[in-house]
Design a protein around this motif. Structure first.
Motif, short mmCIF file in Angstrom:
data_model
loop_
_atom_site.label_atom_id
_atom_site.label_comp_id
_atom_site.label_asym_id
_atom_site.label_seq_id
_atom_site.Cartn_x
_atom_site.Cartn_y
_atom_site.Cartn_z
N VAL A 55 1.07 -1.71 0.07
CA VAL A 55 -0.12 -0.32 -0.07
C VAL A 55 1.01 1.77 0.24
O VAL A 55 1.95 1.60 1.14
CB VAL A 55 -0.94 -0.04 1.16
N PHE A 56 0.71 2.27 -1.19
CA PHE A 56 1.74 3.54 -0.33
C PHE A 56 0.69 4.33 -0.77
O PHE A 56 -0.21 4.10 -0.70
CB PHE A 56 2.60 3.41 -2.84
N GLU A 57 1.08 5.35 -0.02
CA GLU A 57 0.60 6.84 0.34
C GLU A 57 1.68 8.08 -0.45
O GLU A 57 2.70 8.11 0.00
CB GLU A 57 0.88 6.92 2.17
N TYR A 58 1.13 8.57 -0.81
CA TYR A 58 1.56 9.45 -1.52
C TYR A 58 0.95 10.92 -1.77
O TYR A 58 -0.47 11.29 -1.02
CB TYR A 58 1.88 9.30 -3.09
N SER A 59 1.86 12.34 -2.38
CA SER A 59 1.08 13.76 -1.76
C SER A 59 1.38 14.06 -2.85
O SER A 59 2.43 14.14 -3.44
CB SER A 59 0.90 14.28 -0.57
N GLU A 60 1.08 15.02 -3.39
CA GLU A 60 1.41 16.41 -4.97
C GLU A 60 1.98 17.35 -4.00
O GLU A 60 1.79 18.03 -3.35
CB GLU A 60 0.17 16.61 -5.54
N ALA A 61 4.20 17.50 -3.99
CA ALA A 61 4.52 18.01 -3.34
C ALA A 61 4.43 19.34 -3.82
O ALA A 61 4.48 20.95 -3.49
CB ALA A 61 6.10 17.91 -3.40
N LYS A 62 4.52 19.82 -5.45
CA LYS A 62 4.21 20.50 -6.43
C LYS A 62 3.50 20.13 -7.90
O LYS A 62 2.98 19.05 -7.94
CB LYS A 62 6.18 21.16 -6.68
N GLU A 101 2.47 18.06 -10.75
CA GLU A 101 2.59 17.43 -11.41
C GLU A 101 3.90 16.74 -10.91
O GLU A 101 4.60 16.09 -11.49
CB GLU A 101 2.82 17.74 -12.96
N GLU A 102 4.15 17.24 -9.64
CA GLU A 102 4.97 15.64 -9.39
C GLU A 102 4.65 15.28 -7.43
O GLU A 102 3.27 15.67 -6.87
CB GLU A 102 6.26 16.90 -8.30
N GLU A 103 4.96 13.90 -7.25
CA GLU A 103 3.91 13.35 -6.67
C GLU A 103 4.89 12.69 -4.77
O GLU A 103 6.27 12.58 -5.31
CB GLU A 103 3.91 12.15 -6.86
N LEU A 104 4.97 13.49 -4.15
CA LEU A 104 6.20 12.13 -2.86
C LEU A 104 5.60 11.41 -2.17
O LEU A 104 4.22 11.48 -1.75
CB LEU A 104 5.78 13.97 -2.94
N PHE A 105 6.65 10.89 -2.15
CA PHE A 105 6.14 9.42 -1.49
C PHE A 105 6.45 9.22 -0.67
O PHE A 105 7.65 9.63 -0.21
CB PHE A 105 6.17 8.28 -2.88
N TYR A 106 5.60 8.53 0.42
CA TYR A 106 5.85 8.56 2.14
C TYR A 106 6.12 6.66 1.52
O TYR A 106 6.09 6.17 1.14
CB TYR A 106 5.12 8.40 2.40
N PRO A 107 7.09 6.02 2.52
CA PRO A 107 7.57 5.04 3.15
C PRO A 107 6.32 4.31 3.11
O PRO A 107 5.53 4.47 3.70
CB PRO A 107 7.97 4.71 4.49
N THR A 108 7.08 3.30 2.80
CA THR A 108 5.47 2.25 1.52
C THR A 108 4.95 1.27 3.06
O THR A 108 5.82 0.85 3.55
CB THR A 108 6.21 0.83 0.76
#
Length: 283
Positions: free
Chosen positions: A2-9, A11-18
């Motif tokens: 399960v991945f968790e991510y958010s848009e930092a800027k 068209e850019e995605e910031l992924f957290y530890p899986t």
């Protein structure tokens, strides 16, 4: 995984530890196995949770088997056969690691060598059973010559943010295409425990990512609940046909103009005939 991510800027995605499900601690299935309803639930939490995201939350997989064909009651009301089962992925109470977090589930498929897989998308104007959702996706495993379907994974393009889902609880759901699995998945303890040492030589492993959430992830932020259902079965995936209600609406929509045209033509002909019948020649 399960991945968790958010848009930092933009068209850019910031992924957290899986969240690696192989490292989760899972409850015994004996507590949730229901032989009458043919259901079971696997609930787990990370073995270590340094960030405390799972202090009040868990990941669960609910499985429902079917004895006959029919349609599931709760949304998304999947059409099923006797050769299929429903798998429901539930993320409940897990604290997101940012205000705009979105989640993504990696779904792995294991097939014998020579079996081909295709991701199919079907659209329909009939949304009676799953309101506002017009797309159904099917991952179909076919024989090498493509003559027959061996199995399938089918789902609607939606998830829900409530234990009792309604139309307004819908969460946007996207699939990112089928890809060959990486080495990490090939040596996964879960995959190898079931399929043995033949993974990678006798069997091929592929993966597809299913992401959930809108542009800002607010639905999960508000309710801290996410449920996604898929149908897993043998043979051809079931296909929805137009419901009687939709057929009736289409018949009325198409038939009314035709009926009005016929009535109008009859009125015009009757008026003309009456006009000519009242005419009296001078001579």
């Amino acid at each position: 995984q399960v991945f968790e991510y958010s848009e930092a800027k933009l068209e850019e995605e910031l992924f957290y530890p899986t969240y690696d499900l192989a490292d989760f601690s899972w409850d015994s299935i004996n507590r949730t196995l229901n032989h009458t309803a043919l259901t079971a639930e696997f609930t787990g939490i990370p073995a270590t949770d340094p960030g405390g995201s799972f202090s009040n939350g868990s990941v669960a997989f609910r499985v429902t088997a079917y004895e006959a064909g029919g349609r599931d009651g709760p949304l998304p009301s999947l059409l099923h056969t006797a050769n299929s089962s429903k798998v429901e992925f539930v993320l409940a109470g897990v604290a997101p690691r940012s205000n705009g977090s979105r989640f993504m589930l990696e779904v792995a498929t294991v097939e014998e060598m020579g079996v081909t897989q295709k991701l199919q998308s079907t659209r329909s104007i009939d949304d009676e059973y799953t309101p506002t959702i017009f797309e159904t996706l099917s991952l179909v495993a076919e024989s090498q010559n493509g003559s027959s379907a061996l199995g399938f994974l089918q789902w609607k393009a939606t998830a829900y943010g409530s234990r009792t889902p309604r139309r307004e609880d819908g969460i946007q759901c996207r699939s990112q295409g089928l890809q060959e699995a990486n080495w990490t998945l090939l040596v996964s303890s879960i995959v190898r425990a079931y399929f043995g040492e033949g993974v990678g030589s006798t069997y091929t492993v592929s993966a597809i990512n299913i992401s959930f959430g809108g542009e800002d992830g607010k639905v999960y932020q508000e309710k801290r609940y996410l449920s996604w259902s898929a149908l897993l079965g043998f043979g051809q995936p079931p296909k929805d046909t137009f419901s009687p209600l939709v057929i009736s609406i289409m018949a009325v929509a198409l038939g009314t103009p035709l009926a009005m045209l016929l009535v109008g033509s009859c009125v015009v002909l009757f008026s003309q005939r009456k006009h000519y019948s009242e005419y009296e020649p001078i001579n």
